[in-house]
Design an enzyme around this catalytic site. Structure first.
Site, short mmCIF file in Angstrom:
data_model
loop_
_atom_site.label_atom_id
_atom_site.label_comp_id
_atom_site.label_asym_id
_atom_site.label_seq_id
_atom_site.Cartn_x
_atom_site.Cartn_y
_atom_site.Cartn_z
N ASN A 1 20.13 7.41 72.35
CA ASN A 1 19.10 8.40 73.27
C ASN A 1 17.96 8.14 72.89
O ASN A 1 17.66 7.66 71.76
CB ASN A 1 20.29 9.74 72.80
N CYS B 1 -5.59 -7.06 74.18
CA CYS B 1 -5.28 -8.70 74.77
C CYS B 1 -4.94 -7.95 76.29
O CYS B 1 -4.98 -9.55 77.11
CB CYS B 1 -3.65 -8.98 74.05
N TYR C 1 10.77 5.55 83.97
CA TYR C 1 10.36 6.46 82.83
C TYR C 1 9.40 7.86 82.69
O TYR C 1 9.58 8.21 81.50
CB TYR C 1 9.56 4.91 81.42
N CYS D 1 1.10 -7.96 71.71
CA CYS D 1 1.33 -7.18 70.61
C CYS D 1 2.42 -7.29 69.98
O CYS D 1 2.23 -7.20 68.85
CB CYS D 1 -0.50 -6.40 70.38
N GLY E 1 29.86 11.45 72.81
CA GLY E 1 28.97 11.75 73.97
C GLY E 1 28.56 9.89 74.80
O GLY E 1 27.92 10.11 75.42
N THR E 2 29.33 9.29 74.67
CA THR E 2 28.90 7.66 74.86
C THR E 2 29.49 7.33 75.13
O THR E 2 31.63 7.27 75.04
CB THR E 2 29.10 6.78 73.16
N CYS F 1 -3.39 -3.38 77.74
CA CYS F 1 -3.28 -3.26 76.34
C CYS F 1 -4.91 -3.78 75.90
O CYS F 1 -5.39 -4.57 76.78
CB CYS F 1 -2.64 -4.89 75.32
N HIS G 1 18.08 2.10 71.04
CA HIS G 1 17.73 1.84 71.79
C HIS G 1 16.36 2.05 72.18
O HIS G 1 15.69 2.39 73.66
CB HIS G 1 19.12 2.23 73.28
#
Ligand code: BJW
Ligand code: ZN
Length: 241
Positions: free
Chosen positions: A97, A146, A61, A125, A186-187, A143, A114
């Site tokens: 997207n 927590c 990511y 949380c 586009g899917t 976090c 998504h």
């Protein structure tokens, strides 16, 4: 190509997928053969994958945050933002997207079903926050409140979509009835529940369009109209922008 004829009662629901962002240079999912650096996409985009190797998932990511920050909306995004301006509340965009390009091109009546690449949340949380940071090296983010693991705010395989998003899509389809014009752009139509929107649209008597560079026969067969080609060219032509 003919322009899409919309009467005064028409309501337009658009579902977009990776093919719309492909025109901006963002790679599609199945275009990567379902693999990223040798890992199955299901393993880097799933809760089990994150538990097994959070650093690998954050690398995936983080690289995508870097790539998405460098690209710009294309004429397909702009044509959809323009159509929204003309139709107001008779328009709804559901995008699969996560790259934020629809919002950057001015779309507001939009549901990122998504998730959002530039948001993260604590696993415990569960409150999403804006986050453009990249996390390549240990320690992985935690976090402050927590100490739970911070994860991308993305709907992974096996996770449920935000029920509020699905309710809004269903309500739009029901309210439109036979005045509904549904466009999937586009899917690949492989991932549910998004892939089922065409069937729900047909069930209320709506008209359905698929716009895709290389649609599968199986998905195309479920639409009234199929336009083969690049979204960045077809959308502006179809909406007359
Ligand atoms: C161009 C172009 C150009 C290229 N111009 N076009 C019912 C039946 C079977 C399975 C299921 C079911 N319901 C649920 C499931 C399980 C699962 C699922 O669907 N699995 C399938 C693979 C079978 N779904 C889920 O897990 C969903 N959760 C759920 O339903 O919860 C309830 C539940 C829980 C547990 C069990 C059962 C139910 C969640 C799905 C979340 C999807 N998340 C991902 C990854 C995270 C996002 C990220 O990291 O970015 O989202 S998967 C990945 O696929 C990503 C995409 O948004 C999504 C859709 O892909 P998309 O956009 O269609 O891209 P591609 O690459 O597939 O296609 C690109 C298309 O563009 C192609 O057609 C090209 O031809 C075209 N193209 N260039 C025009 N220039
Ligand atoms: Zn927390």
């Amino acid at each position: 190509m003919d322009k899409l004829k919309l009467d005064a009662q028409a309501r337009v629901l658009v579902l977009t997928g990776a093919g719309v962002s492909a025109e901006s240079g963002v790679p599609t999912f199945r275009g990567m053969n379902g693999l990223w650096e040798g890992n199955r996409v299901e393993d880097v985009a799933s809760p089990t994958g994150f538990r097994a190797d959070p650093q690998l998932v954050w690398r995936f990511y983080s690289l995508r945050r870097e790539a998405a920050a460098k690209v710009s909306p294309n004429p397909g995004h702009l044509a959809l933002a323009d159509l929204e301006q003309r139709l107001g509340e008779r328009f709804l965009l559901a995008t699969q997207n996560v790259d934020g390009l629809h919002a950057r091109s001015g779309s507001r009546r939009m549901l990122a079903i998504h998730g959002e690449l530039f948001q993260s949340r604590c696993e415990r949380c569960n409150v999403p926050f804006a986050d453009a940071q990249t996390y390549f090296a240990a320690p992985m983010p935690r976090c402050e409140k927590c100490q739970g693991a911070i994860r991308p705010h993305i709907v992974w395989f096996g996770e449920t979509l935000d029920p509020a998003h699905l309710e809004q899509v269903d309500a739009f389809i029901e309210a439109a009835g036979e005045h509904l014009v549904f466009l999937a752009v586009g899917t690949s139509g492989l991932v549910y529940p998004a892939a089922g929107m065409v069937d729900a649209s047909r069930a209320v008597g709506g008209t359905t369009w698929l716009i895709d560079a290389a649609p599968s026969d199986e998905y195309a067969a479920r639409f009234d109209h199929v336009l083969r080609g690049r979204s960045g060219e077809i959308l502006p032509a179809l909406f007359g922008r």
